[in-house]
Design an enzyme around this catalytic site. Structure first.
Site, PDB file in Angstrom:
ATOM      1  N   ASP A  93     -21.610  61.299  54.276  1.00 40.62           N
ATOM      2  CA  ASP A  93     -22.400  62.672  54.071  1.00 40.62           C
ATOM      3  C   ASP A  93     -23.715  62.489  54.771  1.00 40.62           C
ATOM      4  O   ASP A  93     -24.095  61.375  55.378  1.00 40.62           O
ATOM      5  CB  ASP A  93     -22.498  62.548  52.344  1.00 40.62           C
ATOM      6  N   GLN A 190     -23.385  76.692  50.374  1.00 38.11           N
ATOM      7  CA  GLN A 190     -24.156  76.406  49.370  1.00 38.11           C
ATOM      8  C   GLN A 190     -24.335  77.992  48.678  1.00 38.11           C
ATOM      9  O   GLN A 190     -23.725  78.953  49.036  1.00 38.11           O
ATOM     10  CB  GLN A 190     -25.705  76.079  49.443  1.00 38.11           C
ATOM     11  N   ASP A 267     -13.772  64.063  47.089  1.00 39.81           N
ATOM     12  CA  ASP A 267     -14.617  62.485  46.688  1.00 39.81           C
ATOM     13  C   ASP A 267     -15.208  62.427  45.415  1.00 39.81           C
ATOM     14  O   ASP A 267     -15.621  63.477  44.839  1.00 39.81           O
ATOM     15  CB  ASP A 267     -15.612  62.190  47.946  1.00 39.81           C
ATOM     16  N   CYS A 305       3.345  52.781  36.272  1.00 40.72           N
ATOM     17  CA  CYS A 305       2.068  52.483  37.326  1.00 40.72           C
ATOM     18  C   CYS A 305       2.469  51.179  38.356  1.00 40.72           C
ATOM     19  O   CYS A 305       2.949  50.127  37.730  1.00 40.72           O
ATOM     20  CB  CYS A 305       0.733  52.264  37.022  1.00 40.72           C
ATOM     21  N   CYS A 307       0.417  49.656  40.385  1.00 42.86           N
ATOM     22  CA  CYS A 307      -0.662  48.748  40.888  1.00 42.86           C
ATOM     23  C   CYS A 307      -0.565  47.273  40.385  1.00 42.86           C
ATOM     24  O   CYS A 307       0.107  46.993  39.385  1.00 42.86           O
ATOM     25  CB  CYS A 307      -2.030  49.491  40.264  1.00 42.86           C
ATOM     26  N   CYS A 310      -1.226  46.839  36.531  1.00 40.49           N
ATOM     27  CA  CYS A 310      -0.064  47.100  35.665  1.00 40.49           C
ATOM     28  C   CYS A 310       1.017  46.357  35.754  1.00 40.49           C
ATOM     29  O   CYS A 310       1.991  46.149  35.012  1.00 40.49           O
ATOM     30  CB  CYS A 310       0.219  48.713  35.892  1.00 40.49           C
ATOM     31  N   HIS A 336      -6.556  50.000  40.015  1.00 37.28           N
ATOM     32  CA  HIS A 336      -5.489  50.680  38.889  1.00 37.28           C
ATOM     33  C   HIS A 336      -6.130  52.272  39.280  1.00 37.28           C
ATOM     34  O   HIS A 336      -5.290  53.249  39.418  1.00 37.28           O
ATOM     35  CB  HIS A 336      -5.756  50.436  37.631  1.00 37.28           C
TER      36      HIS A 336
END
Length: 376
Positions: A93, A190, A267, A305, A307, A310, A336
């Protein structure tokens, strides 16, 4: 590495689209969610772990990195990719949002912004030209134009003045960016929640010409209904053949609604910040692991899940390590959450490709409406 940067839309479903953004450091599947690595790290995660969640790209923060450790120092270490051990695409950014949020610590002029560091009070100046220089030193693949992000609510006159200044800064950013094969510059629309101002901003940006376009100035307190009201028309004001990036969004239902309205990239710090505070995002909505109902629960956060949190740990264990203040709590919950977010993006991409986005969204909302699994 090639010097390519291109964007192709492979399928559409209504306003939503899925495609691929090609960069010299790899492909970014869209719609894409970018985990935030503010200070050259996604908090509580190794870069390899972030990659395992399915992330194609990370976001780095110009404001924080210019203050510490400094863009020139990062450049001496080969740029941000080498410095943080992430050899995949990075978007940085411009620093504008962070500087604007400093309030009384900053002074805004046509030239740019002077401000006091939140770390040590030292004085700094950020202009479109300096923002482009910092992002060049960082070596990011996608560079954001320097803009002013006004906090809402604000008068229409002040939003208009701010937007027009941002458009002048966009031209200066374009001029300062120059010709950098393989690197992309995105302009930022904007205009608050006023359609005429958004149209004026989009016209100015497309007149300058950018590699991609961001929709800025949302998710700053206006509420989801107002945000979706802008997203009902804003993406359509931007070039069809360029990626569209909604900055700072958001919660899973924000993401689904944005993708439905034609957004390609997003994001947010939410999945990592939530993980560190004991909040887990699942297909059934949000749950708070510190609640007593989890202390004797042998089940995973989400049985569907895959991950590590989990696959290998119970709710009881996650409850215990959070209560005990153990670092593994933030690590597992962040992993997770990031995994869930990337899983959601993959589901959206598949649904768009198969022309069944409306069914996917209906199932998404129905699952969340049912709430968490009943306590034992």
């Amino acid at each position: 590495m090639s010097d390519r940067f291109s964007f192709a839309v492979n399928a559409r479903d209504g306003q939503a689209r899925t495609g691929v953004l090609q960069t010299m450091r790899g492909d970014i599947r869209t719609p894409a969610f970018m985990p935030v690595g503010t200070a050259a790290t996604v908090k509580a995660m190794l870069p390899e772990s972030v990659r395992e969640t399915g992330a194609d790209i990370l976001l780095g923060n110009t404001y924080h990195l210019m203050l510490r450790p400094g863009a020139e120092r990062i450049a001496r270490f080969g740029g941000l990719h080498d410095f943080m051990n992430w050899q995949h695409p990075i978007l940085t950014d411009s620093g504008g949002f962070q500087v604007m949020s400093l309030g009384p610590l900053r002074k805004l002029t046509e030239e740019g912004v002077t401000f006091a560091s939140h770390i040590d009070g030292s004085r700094h100046e950020l202009t479109p030209e300096r923002s482009m220089e910092i992002q060049r030193l960082l070596g990011s693949d996608i560079v954001m134009a320097f803009d002013e992000c006004p906090a809402l609510p604000a008068t229409e006159e002040s939003v208009a003045d701010s937007m027009r200044r941002s458009m002048r800064w966009a031209q200066r950013s374009r001029d300062a960016f120059g010709d950098r094969p393989g690197h992309a510059l995105f302009g930022i629309m904007q205009g608050g929640v006023t359609r005429e101002l958004r149209e004026e901003s989009a016209q100015a940006l497309t007149g300058i010409g950018f590699d991609g376009y961001a929709i800025g100035g949302l998710a700053v307190g206006e509420g989801q209904e107002a945000m979706f009201g802008v997203l009902d028309y804003a993406p359509g004001l931007l070039p069809q053949d360029k990626p569209r990036y909604l900055m700072g969004v958001g919660k899973p239902d924000d993401i689904v609604g944005a993708v439905q309205r034609g957004v390609d990239m997003m994001d947010c710090v939410l999945p990592s910040r939530s993980g560190r505070t004991g909040q887990a995002w699942t297909r059934r909505g949000q749950l708070n692991i510190k609640n007593a109902r989890h202390q004797d629960d042998p089940r995973p956060l989400d049985e569907d899940c895959t991950c590590p949190a989990c696959r290998s740990y119970s709710r009881a264990y996650l409850h215990h390590v959070f209560r005990a203040g153990e670092m593994i709590s933030g690590m597992l919950l962040t992993w997770h959450n990031l995994h869930y977010y990337q899983d959601l993006m993959g589901g959206l991409r598949d649904a768009i490709s198969q022309g069944r986005l409306n069914d996917f969204i209906a199932d998404f909302h129905a699952m969340r409406a049912g709430g968490d699994i009943p306590p034992l």
